[in-house]
Design a protein around this motif. Structure first.
Motif, short mmCIF file in Angstrom:
data_model
loop_
_atom_site.label_atom_id
_atom_site.label_comp_id
_atom_site.label_asym_id
_atom_site.label_seq_id
_atom_site.Cartn_x
_atom_site.Cartn_y
_atom_site.Cartn_z
N GLU A 156 1.41 15.33 14.88
CA GLU A 156 0.85 14.66 13.71
C GLU A 156 1.93 14.10 12.81
O GLU A 156 2.96 14.75 12.59
CB GLU A 156 -0.02 15.66 12.93
N VAL A 157 1.73 12.87 12.27
CA VAL A 157 2.70 12.27 11.34
C VAL A 157 2.39 12.71 9.93
O VAL A 157 1.29 13.02 9.59
CB VAL A 157 2.71 10.71 11.42
N LYS A 177 0.86 -1.21 0.00
CA LYS A 177 0.00 0.00 0.00
C LYS A 177 0.88 1.25 0.00
O LYS A 177 0.57 2.24 -0.66
CB LYS A 177 -0.91 0.02 1.23
N LEU A 210 5.10 7.65 12.66
CA LEU A 210 4.14 6.63 12.21
C LEU A 210 4.42 5.29 12.88
O LEU A 210 3.51 4.64 13.39
CB LEU A 210 4.24 6.49 10.68
N ILE A 218 3.21 5.31 16.43
CA ILE A 218 1.76 5.17 16.55
C ILE A 218 1.34 3.73 16.27
O ILE A 218 0.52 3.15 16.99
CB ILE A 218 1.03 6.14 15.55
N LEU A 219 1.95 3.14 15.24
CA LEU A 219 1.60 1.75 14.91
C LEU A 219 1.96 0.84 16.09
O LEU A 219 1.22 -0.07 16.43
CB LEU A 219 2.32 1.30 13.64
N LEU A 267 -2.86 4.89 3.81
CA LEU A 267 -4.01 3.98 3.84
C LEU A 267 -5.30 4.78 3.75
O LEU A 267 -5.40 5.87 4.31
CB LEU A 267 -4.01 3.15 5.13
N LEU A 295 -3.23 9.15 11.71
CA LEU A 295 -3.65 8.11 10.76
C LEU A 295 -2.46 7.73 9.87
O LEU A 295 -1.54 8.54 9.70
CB LEU A 295 -4.80 8.63 9.89
N VAL A 296 -2.50 6.53 9.33
CA VAL A 296 -1.41 6.09 8.44
C VAL A 296 -1.62 6.78 7.08
O VAL A 296 -2.66 6.59 6.45
CB VAL A 296 -1.43 4.55 8.26
N PRO A 297 -0.66 7.63 6.67
CA PRO A 297 -0.92 8.50 5.50
C PRO A 297 -1.18 7.78 4.18
O PRO A 297 -1.80 8.33 3.31
CB PRO A 297 0.35 9.37 5.40
#
Lengths: 344, 225
Positions: free
Chosen positions: A343-344, A6, A251, A254-255, B100, B96-98
Motif C-alpha cells: 500500500e502507498v 490537488k 504511487l 501505480i499511476l 485525491l 489509491l492516490v492519497p
C-alpha cells in the motif's frame, strides 16, 4: 484534472516548508545582491555612471591610476582630436569644515567637459550625501595643502568614489593640493578599445573599475555569496523533490500501471516546482523592495528591477534543473515494483 | 469469443549465473465476459503470468495476443496506451492516490484513458459507477478516511470506470477479512457480468473460486489443469 495542484492543496505544510526555505534563500540572495550593487555604487558610481567609453592611463603606471602621469603633449593631441574626450584626475583627500571637522572625500578635477562638473577656482561641488549631513550651498571648507578656501557651489546626485563622496574642484586647485602638473586619466566616451595611443594603456569601463583598489575583491566575494545561495537553492529543490519522490515511488508505479504517462508525472513535478518558486519569488521580491525603501540612509543598498528579474530567472532555471535531476527516479520506477511494495 | 490469448509464454529470471525459469511455455485463452481464476501455490508463476498478460512486465519468450495484436512486439508507449484504455487493474491493496477524493480518483482514470467525455458526462459516469460499487455516499472522502473494504470498492470502481475490455485482479481480497472478501468478489462478478468485461483473477483463496466461470491451476510455471 490538475493533480499537481490537488497534491499541494492536500499537503499544504509540506509545500509551505519548501516554499518558506526558497523564500528565505531568495530573499537573502536579493538582499546580498542589493548590497553588492549598493557597495559597487558607493565604490565607483563616479565611473559606473559615465557613458560607455575607453579610459587611458600612463603605460608605466602598471594599471594603478594613482601612479599615472599622462604627458601634456599627448593629452593635448588627444583632446584636440577628440572634442568629447576629457582628461581627469582623482585623489582621495580631506576637507575641513568651519568647525575644523575633517571629512574624507575623493577630489576630482577634469578638463572642460560635459561629463564632469566644471567649477571655478575656489569653488567646490559635492556629492548630495554631504548635503544630507547638513552642508549647505555657501559653506566653506579648507584643506591643509590649499592656500585659500573652497566655497560650496552646489550638489550632484550619486557621485561616489572609493566609498567617499566626490568633491569636484578646479584643475588649478587640484594641482596646488597635489603638486602635480600632469593628469592621471583620459576618458573617451564611445571610444574604440583597439585605438592604440603610444605610451598609454587603454581600459574598458569594466576593466578600469577593477583597477580601483578593493573594488574587485569586494564585488567578487559578494557575488560569490550570491551565486553560492543560488546553487544552494537548486540543491534544496533537488533534495526536497528527491525525498518527496522517494516517498511517492509506490504511487508513481501505480499511476504508471494504470496508464499515466511518465511525462505527465514530470509535468506534475514541474508544475509544483514552478508554483512554489513563483510564489516564493514574488514574496521575496516584495520584501526586498520594501527593504530597499526602508533601508537606513547610510546603508549602500541598490536593487534594480533588472537584477531582480535576472536573479528570479536564474532561480527558476536552477529550480527546474534541481527538480528534473531528482525526477530521474520517476523514469526508473517500474509499475510492478510498486505493486509488489504494498500500500502507498 | 477469445479476447485475449497467451501463447507459449516463458519468463526467466537471472540471479547472477543462476537462471530460474518461472513460466515454462504457458498457453491460455480468455473468453469475452468470462471470469478466469488462476490458482496455485506460492511461486507457481500465477502472478507473473498475470503481470505479463497485463503488460506490466515483458515476457522472455512467446506471445501475448490482445484483440489479435501481439503485445510483446509493441513499444512501451503502445503497451501503456492499451493499459490506460483497454485494461483495468485491481491489486491486493487498493493503491489509491492519497491526495485525491473518491470521485477525483475516478476522474483521473477517465483522463488517463483519454475517453474525452465532457465535464457533466464525466460526473454522470462517476456517479453511476460509484452507485454500482455502493460508494456514492463517500465521493468527497479521501482514502485516509476509508476502511479497507471501501478502498477496495473504490479501486474496483477506478478499474471499470473507463469500460475496459479486460480486468486484471491480483489477489484482490488478500488484505480483507472473509466477509469483505466475499462482498468484493460478488461486486467484481456482478460488474464484469453487467459490463461484459473479461476478467483474469489471481487468488489463493479457495472460497473465492466459486465466483469464477473457469478455474486454471498452475504448478511449477505450467498450467496443471
Amino acid at each position: 484534472m490538475n493533480i499537481a495542484w490537488k497534491e499541494i492543496k492536500r499537503n499544504k505544510i509540506r509545500f509551505l516548508i519548501l516554499g518558506s526555505i526558497i523564500f528565505l534563500v531568495s530573499l537573502l540572495t536579493f538582499i546580498i545582491s542589493g548590497l553588492a550593487n549598493g557597495l559597487s555604487q558607493d565604490n565607483a558610481a563616479l565611473i559606473k555612471d559615465l557613458p560607455n567609453g575607453v579610459f587611458y592611463m600612463d603605460e608605466e603606471a602598471e594599471e594603478t591610476y594613482n601612479l599615472s602621469r599622462i604627458d601634456r603633449s599627448i593629452q593635448d593631441e588627444i583632446l584636440s582630436k577628440h572634442k568629447e574626450a576629457a582628461a581627469l584626475s582623482i585623489q582621495m583627500g580631506f576637507l575641513n569644515d568651519e568647525n575644523d571637522k575633517q571629512r574624507s572625500v575623493a577630489f576630482v578635477a577634469s578638463t572642460e567637459s560635459t561629463l564632469f562638473e566644471n567649477v571655478k577656482s575656489g569653488e567646490i561641488v559635492l556629492d548630495r550625501s554631504l548635503e544630507e549631513e547638513g552642508i549647505k550651498v555657501g559653506d566653506t571648507f579648507t584643506n591643509n595643502q590649499y592656500s585659500s578656501k573652497f566655497v560650496v557651489k552646489g550638489f550632484v546626485d550619486q557621485k561616489k568614489y572609493s566609498h567617499a563622496p566626490v568633491a569636484y574642484i578646479n584643475l588649478k586647485d587640484f594641482k596646488e593640493i597635489y603638486r602635480v602638473e600632469e593628469m592621471q586619466l583620459i576618458f573617451m566616451p564611445g571610444g574604440d578599445l583597439t585605438l592604440n595611443i603610444p605610451d598609454l594603456q587603454s581600459f574598458s569601463k569594466k576593466d578600469f573599475l577593477n583597477t580601483i583598489p578593493s573594488y574587485s575583491a569586494e564585488q567578487m566575494s559578494l557575488n560569490m555569496i550570491v551565486w553560492f545561495l543560488v546553487v544552494i537553492s537548486g540543491m534544496l529543490f533537488a533534495i526536497f523533490f528527491y525525498m518527496m519522490n522517494v516517498q511517492k515511488i509506490g504511487l508513481y508505479g501505480i499511476l504508471k500501471a494504470i496508464g499515466v504517462k511518465t511525462s505527465s508525472l514530470f509535468k506534475m513535478m514541474w508544475t509544483q516546482m514552478l508554483f512554489i518558486t513563483i510564489i516564493a519569488l514574488l514574496l521575496s521580491i516584495t520584501f526586498s523592495q520594501v527593504f530597499n525603501m526602508i533601508a537606513p540612509k547610510g546603508m549602500p543598498f541598490s536593487l534594480t528591477a533588472t537584477t531582480t528579474g535576472l536573479l528570479s530567472l536564474v532561480f527558476l532555471i536552477i529550480g527546474f534543473i534541481g527538480a528534473t535531476l531528482s525526477g530521474i527516479q520517476i523514469k526508473k520506477v517500474e509499475p510492478l515494483q510498486a505493486i509488489q511494495q504494498g500500500e502507498v | 469469443m477469445t479476447v485475449f490469448s497467451i501463447d507459449e509464454v516463458r519468463k526467466t529470471f537471472s540471479n547472477g549465473e543462476v537462471k530460474e525459469e518461472i513460466l515454462k511455455g504457458v498457453n491460455l485463452s480468455l473468453r469475452e465476459g468470462e471470469i478466469t481464476a488462476l490458482v496455485g501455490a506460492s511461486g507457481s508463476g500465477k502472478s507473473t503470468l498475470l503481470t505479463i498478460a497485463a503488460g506490466l512486465q515483458p515476457a522472455s519468450g512467446g506471445k501475448v495476443l490482445f484483440e489479435e495484436k501481439n503485445m510483446t512486439a509493441m513499444s512501451p508507449e503502445q503497451v501503456r496506451k492499451i493499459r490506460a484504455c483497454k485494461f483495468g487493474f485491481v491489486f491486493q491493496f487498493a493503491h489509491l492516490v492519497p491526495f485525491l477524493t473518491v470521485e477525483e480518483q475516478l476522474m483521473l482514470m477517465l483522463d488517463v484513458s483519454e475517453l474525452k467525455l465532457k465535464k457533466d458526462e464525466q460526473k454522470a459516469e462517476i456517479d453511476k459507477v460509484l452507485k454500482l460499487v455502493g460508494m456514492d455516499h463517500r465521493k468527497k472522502a479521501y482514502p485516509s478516511s476509508l476502511s479497507g473494504g471501501e478502498k477496495q470498492r473504490v479501486a474496483i470502481a477506478r478499474a471499470i470506470i473507463h469500460k475496459p475490455k479486460v480486468l486484471f485482479a491480483d489477489e484482490p481480497t488478500a488484505s480483507l477479512d472473509s466477509k469483505r472478501s466475499k462482498d468484493v468478489m460478488l461486486l467484481i462478478r456482478d460488474l464484469t457480468k453487467t459490463l461484459n468485461i473479461t476478467t483474469l483473477i489471481v487468488t489463493h483463496d479457495e472460497e473465492m473460486l466459486s465466483f469464477a466461470d473457469r478455474i486454471i491451476k498452475m504448478s511449477d510455471g505450467q498450467i496443471a489443469g
